[in-house]
Scaffold this active site. Structure first.
Site, PDB file in Angstrom:
ATOM      1  N   ASP A   1       0.787  -1.317   0.244  1.00  0.00           N
ATOM      2  CA  ASP A   1       0.140   0.118  -0.090  1.00  0.00           C
ATOM      3  C   ASP A   1       0.622   1.215  -0.071  1.00  0.00           C
ATOM      4  O   ASP A   1       0.257   2.317   0.552  1.00  0.00           O
ATOM      5  CB  ASP A   1      -0.956  -0.013   1.317  1.00  0.00           C
ATOM      6  CG  ASP A   1      -2.038  -1.019   0.918  1.00  0.00           C
ATOM      7  OD1 ASP A   1      -2.177  -1.264  -0.122  1.00  0.00           O
ATOM      8  OD2 ASP A   1      -2.506  -1.755   2.091  1.00  0.00           O
TER       9      ASP A   1
ATOM     10  N   THR B   1       0.849   0.913  -7.840  1.00  0.00           N
ATOM     11  CA  THR B   1       0.184   1.035  -8.983  1.00  0.00           C
ATOM     12  C   THR B   1      -0.110   2.231  -9.403  1.00  0.00           C
ATOM     13  O   THR B   1      -0.213   2.514 -10.668  1.00  0.00           O
ATOM     14  CB  THR B   1      -0.963   0.050  -8.931  1.00  0.00           C
ATOM     15  OG1 THR B   1      -0.908  -1.183  -8.359  1.00  0.00           O
ATOM     16  CG2 THR B   1      -2.039   0.216  -9.939  1.00  0.00           C
TER      17      THR B   1
ATOM     18  N   LYS C   1       2.796  -6.848 -15.140  1.00  0.00           N
ATOM     19  CA  LYS C   1       2.790  -7.271 -13.441  1.00  0.00           C
ATOM     20  C   LYS C   1       2.659  -8.698 -13.619  1.00  0.00           C
ATOM     21  O   LYS C   1       1.687  -9.108 -13.710  1.00  0.00           O
ATOM     22  CB  LYS C   1       1.548  -6.449 -12.803  1.00  0.00           C
ATOM     23  CG  LYS C   1       1.529  -6.835 -11.426  1.00  0.00           C
ATOM     24  CD  LYS C   1       0.709  -5.864 -10.555  1.00  0.00           C
ATOM     25  CE  LYS C   1       0.910  -6.430  -8.931  1.00  0.00           C
ATOM     26  NZ  LYS C   1       0.323  -5.402  -8.160  1.00  0.00           N
TER      27      LYS C   1
END
Length: 243
Positions: free
Chosen positions: A12, A16, A37
């Protein structure tokens, strides 16, 4: 073809979002950019389909051509380390398949941004009590790394440990991108501390986007990326591809 592997100090930290921003910003400058990915855990279901949501977001935002299931060959629903998620679903993460898929994709692009699954020390598979780690995959397909970090409490420790791990295992860590930057007084002190310890260049500081990923406002994202991935930052980042 040239490539760079985007890795995080922790879960987190926004890999992305950074990948989406980089792909979009570089495409805006006229570069032929691809995205890959290899492994994703914590995929979401949409009806009967299991969706690699990270890949879908990057592809849609940056307008990258490619089937999301080809760009992410191994997808797991369980939000766990890949070797655990794969074991629970009785799936073998085939490293040779990842390598071949990457080679095939590389034929279509001048540059490829590869998004890792978590950090360097993430186990991708376990076989006969032997672990195959993400850092091993990086060394085999693209030993050219950008580290994504933040300025939150604990980030100095996480970042320095990641940098030392990279050095110990012979990884080519070329730069750091600071995500979720709020321009608060102590943030630059944190960044300066990291720079003094590591001597690794800060490639960009990307402003905090408080409604990601719940509310995807493309114009807001693009304004952030235009500012943070300006010409100076782009020159630094393109230098990373030169490995």
């Amino acid at each position: 073809m040239k490539a760079v592997y985007i890795i995080g100090t922790d879960t987190d930290v926004g890999k992305t979002l950074i990948c989406a921003g980089l792909c979009w910003a570089l495409k805006e400058k006229g570069y032929n950019i691809g995205y890959f990915k290899p492994v994703l855990s914590g995929a979401k279901r949409r009806g009967k389909m299991l969706i690699p949501q990270d890949t879908e977001f990057v592809v849609n935002f940056a307008k990258i051509k490619g089937d999301i299931y080809r760009l992410t060959p191994f997808i797991f629903e369980k939000p766990a380390s890949p070797h655990i998620a794969a074991s629970d679903e009785n799936v073998d993460i085939n490293v040779n398949q990842i390598k071949q898929t990457f080679e095939d994709l590389s034929q279509n692009y001048e540059f490829v941004i590869i998004e890792g699954c978590g950090g360097l020390a993430v186990p991708l598979k376990e076989e006969r009590n032997q672990f195959y780690m993400q850092y091993q995959l990086i060394k085999e397909i693209c030993n050219n790394v950008i580290l994504v970090t933040t300025t939150k409490l604990g980030t100095i420790n996480h970042t320095l440990l990641t940098v030392e791990f990279a050095k110990a295992y012979g990884l080519c860590l070329k730069g750091i991108i600071v995500n979720m930057y709020k321009n608060e007084p102590d943030e630059d002190k944190v960044i300066n501390t990291i720079t003094k310890f590591t001597n690794i260049p800060i490639l960009a500081k990307v402003d905090f986007i408080n409604d990601f990923p719940s509310d995807v406002d493309e114009n807001k994202f693009k304004n952030v990326f235009k500012k943070c991935f300006d010409d100076r930052a782009i020159r630094k980042i393109m230098g990373v591809f030169e490995c």
